[in-house]
Design a protein around this motif. Structure first.
Motif: not given
Ligand SMILES: Nc1ncnc2c1ncn2[C@@H]1O[C@H](COP(=O)(O)OP(=O)(O)OP(=O)(O)O)[C@@H](O)[C@H]1O
Ligand SMILES: [Mg+2]
Lengths: 366, 298
Positions: A123-131
């Motif tokens: 989910i984090a990578s889908l929403l660009d929250l990984t950072r």
């Protein structure tokens, strides 16, 4: 994953509702089919949030039932319904990191550690929250916080439906586009029913396969974006969808002829069932009203010409009634006087606001 | 960005300085003045330097021993008060209704103890807890528990603590309630959607959102309980023996009872510094949690 049925649903916030005005939701019967991408469209205060909250169980309806597939969930708590909802304004748990926030719905449902971790990363990578996964959620920007809220809505893969209540209100315009397409992709990938509330028609039309239009506590039409555009079932839909909205003109109809003021308009269908007591209106979208140099057609006075980019729209007056008409490319009009040509296939007749079907006729009336 | 300088501001600030100087700084200086002198009455004063302070802080002297034991008593009292009133206040705030006419009723009922003057509170409890005619004391004795707050130190402590809890818990509760009311409904709704347990709602939403008001509540309750005077003075007069002689009672005895102005002045200065120091510690610890978090992120 489920089909959601609303059966004679009505809701009033007041105790002991008497008149129709006491109801925030008038009677609604509707089926949201499994896997659909729905937009719930309507002006402020028409009951969209109320409807979502009833589906998710945050609000118990005054009357009627909610069914998930064939199971009556009206009396089940939100927790027991297995449904996800994202709210208009971001909600994050301040003391937790972004990762913990995203994992929270899974942790509360005792999902195993490895599965949770994997799902959160996805989910984090889908929403660009990984950072930002390991940062505290409390002092991120509103954009980021809303993404976290979205993420918590999306993180459970097995929910009956995901409800979005104007989730992109606080988001920057360019990011809005991107997130909407992300949601769309997720919908395609997961086959989950999604209901997306908005009062922005472009948002509704780009997200959804099916649009449900609400007005004043009632569902006035359900259909594909094309259907809503081509055949508005209610003058409200005609007016609300499209910019500019549909032209609505009070008229009198006899057989296959409509009289608007002193002008005569011939119709494709015959209307015999209209009674005198009803409010009869003719509706036609500006896209199907062409402005022409003075000559054949209905005589009008031009008031103003708006250039809205993809087209030029003339604001005209016909027998004292304001009207919007499109100006075909390459046509220039001298002076104030002009004529209108209406496409008879797109003229609709409404009685008390509702579309009247009429009967097909072969010939044309005068 | 540069801010325009406006000299007229002094016009508003100077009167405040003047008032603060007369009402706080000058009296404080008088106390400092007394604390370095000795007197035998007749308005005659003799320079004593830091003598009083040395004696006060030396537990082997009579004054020092007395000071230390009162200080310990007061610290213990404040600790007990905070440990009871803060959790109890939170619990009360959590169980108060959130809407409807009962809210106003609750607020009024809870405000009542706060409006009663300290000496009246002392008097109420003095009578209430009496073994012969007091409702509480009589009932407790009737239940077969030997209870006498004028004779037994433990009973005296229990009575004072119960009295303070009765008097001040609603302050903590009202502050917490204000903190709880400021949490938007969406948080509770989101928690239900996320399947959070009651405990998780408390620890992840309510407690963090109450942190600021809790800081205020802790500071207020600490300062107040650390300076408590009137109620125990009325209720027990510091007894039995010295069992409930808190610092403030000790101080008044010294200053007005024995007219030891020098010792009393030195003691009030030290007392003051202790309060300031402890408040500073509370404040730093509780706000540092915030700062720590931001620092890690930066
Ligand atoms: N908790 C409530 N108590 C009483 N009335 C309410 C409550 N919530 C909503 N209403 C009323 O019910 C009606 C529908 O409100 P609702 O919030 O469902 O509208 P909405 O379509 O979501 O509007 P918006 O686009 O502004 O979010 C409104 O008239 C509103 O005033
Ligand atoms: Mg809403």
């Amino acid at each position: 994953m489920a089909r959601i049925t609303l059966d004679h649903l009505a809701h009033a916030y007041k105790a002991n509702p008497r008149t129709a005005e006491d109801y925030a939701l008038k009677e609604i019967n509707h089926v949201w089919s499994q896997g659909g991408a729905y937009a719930l469209l309507g002006p402020s205060g028409c009951g969209k949030t109320t409807l979502l909250n009833i589906i998710s169980g945050l609000v118990r309806p005054t009357r009627g039932r909610v069914l998930f597939d064939d199971l009556d969930v009206t009396d089940l708590s939100t927790e027991a319904r297995n449904i996800a909802q994202v709210f208009q304004f971001p909600v994050v748990y301040d003391t937790m990191t972004v990762r913990e926030n995203l994992a929270f719905p899974l942790k509360n449902r005792n999902v195993s550690r490895e599965r949770t971790a994997r799902r959160v990363e996805e989910i984090a990578s889908l929403l660009d929250l990984t950072r930002v996964l390991d940062r505290k959620a409390s002092n991120l920007t509103a954009d980021m916080k809303q993404k976290i809220s979205l993420g918590r809505g999306l993180v459970r893969p097995d929910v009956a439906a995901i409800l979005f209540d104007e989730p992109l209100t606080v988001i920057d315009p360019h990011l809005k586009w991107q997130l909407r397409s992300t949601l769309k992709e997720i919908h395609r990938a997961l086959d989950i029913t999604m209901i997306y509330v908005t009062h922005d028609q472009t948002e509704a039309l780009t997200f959804a396969d099916k649009v449900v239009v609400m007005h004043d506590g009632a569902v006035v039409q359900t259909g594909t974006p094309d259907e809503l555009f081509e055949r508005p079932a209610h003058t409200f839909v005609g007016h609300f969808i499209g910019s500019p909205g549909m032209n609505i003109l009070p008229c009198r109809v006899e057989g296959a002829t409509a009289f608007v003021g002193t002008s005569l308009i011939s119709l494709r269908r015959t209307y015999r069932t209209l009674s005198d007591g009803e409010r009869i209106e003719l509706g036609i979208r500006p896209e199907f009203v062409r402005l022409q140099p003075k000559g054949a057609g209905l005589p009008v006075q031009i008031r103003r010409i708006d250039d809205i980019g993809r087209a030029r729209i003339a604001r005209v007056e016909m027998s004292g009634r304001p009207l919007a008409a499109s100006i075909p490319d390459g046509i220039s009009i001298e002076g104030n006087e002009a004529s209108l040509v209406l496409d008879p296939n797109h003229v609709h007749i409404y009685a008390n606001g509702h579309l009247v079907a009429g009967e097909a006729t072969g010939g044309h009336a005068a | 960005m540069t801010k325009p300088l406006n000299n007229r501001a002094w016009f508003f600030v100077l009167p405040v300085f003047a008032i603060v100087a007369f009402s706080a700084i000058l009296p404080l200086m008088t106390v400092v003045n007394y604390s370095v002198q000795d007197t035998f009455g007749n308005n005659q004063f003799f320079w004593n330097g830091i003598g009083w302070f040395q004696e006060l802080l030396d537990p082997s002297s009579q004054l020092g021993e007395q000071f230390l034991s009162s200080l310990m008593r007061t610290l213990l009292f404040s600790a007990i008060i905070l440990l009871i009133e803060v959790p109890l206040g939170i619990a009360v705030a959590l169980s108060m209704p959130r809407e409807g006419w009962t809210v106003a009723l609750c607020l009024v009922l809870m405000a009542i103890p706060l409006l009663i003057p300290w000496n009246v509170v002392g008097t109420i409890w003095q009578v209430f807890a009496r073994g012969d005619i007091g409702l509480l004391g009589w009932v407790v004795n009737r239940l077969g528990i030997d209870y006498n707050y004028t004779g037994d130190p433990i009973d005296a402590w229990v009575t004072i603590i119960v009295m303070d809890v009765w008097h001040w818990t609603s302050l903590v509760a009202l502050l917490c309630y204000a903190g709880l009311k400021s949490i938007p409904d969406a948080y509770y709704q989101a928690a239900r959607i996320d399947g959070a347990s009651r405990w998780a709602v408390f620890s992840t939403i309510q407690l963090p959102k109450m942190r600021r008001v809790l800081l205020i509540a802790v500071l207020l309750r600490f300062m107040d309980s650390f300076m408590i005077y009137t109620e125990p003075f009325v209720l027990t007069g510091g007894g039995p023996g010295n069992a409930t002689t808190f610092l403030s009672i000790d101080l008044v005895k010294l200053a007005l009872g024995q007219f030891d102005l020098g010792k009393a002045a030195a003691m009030s200065l030290v007392y003051n510094l202790i309060i300031l120091a402890i408040c500073w510690v509370f404040y730093t610890v509780m706000t540092n949690v915030d700062a720590e978090r931001e620092r890690i992120e930066a």
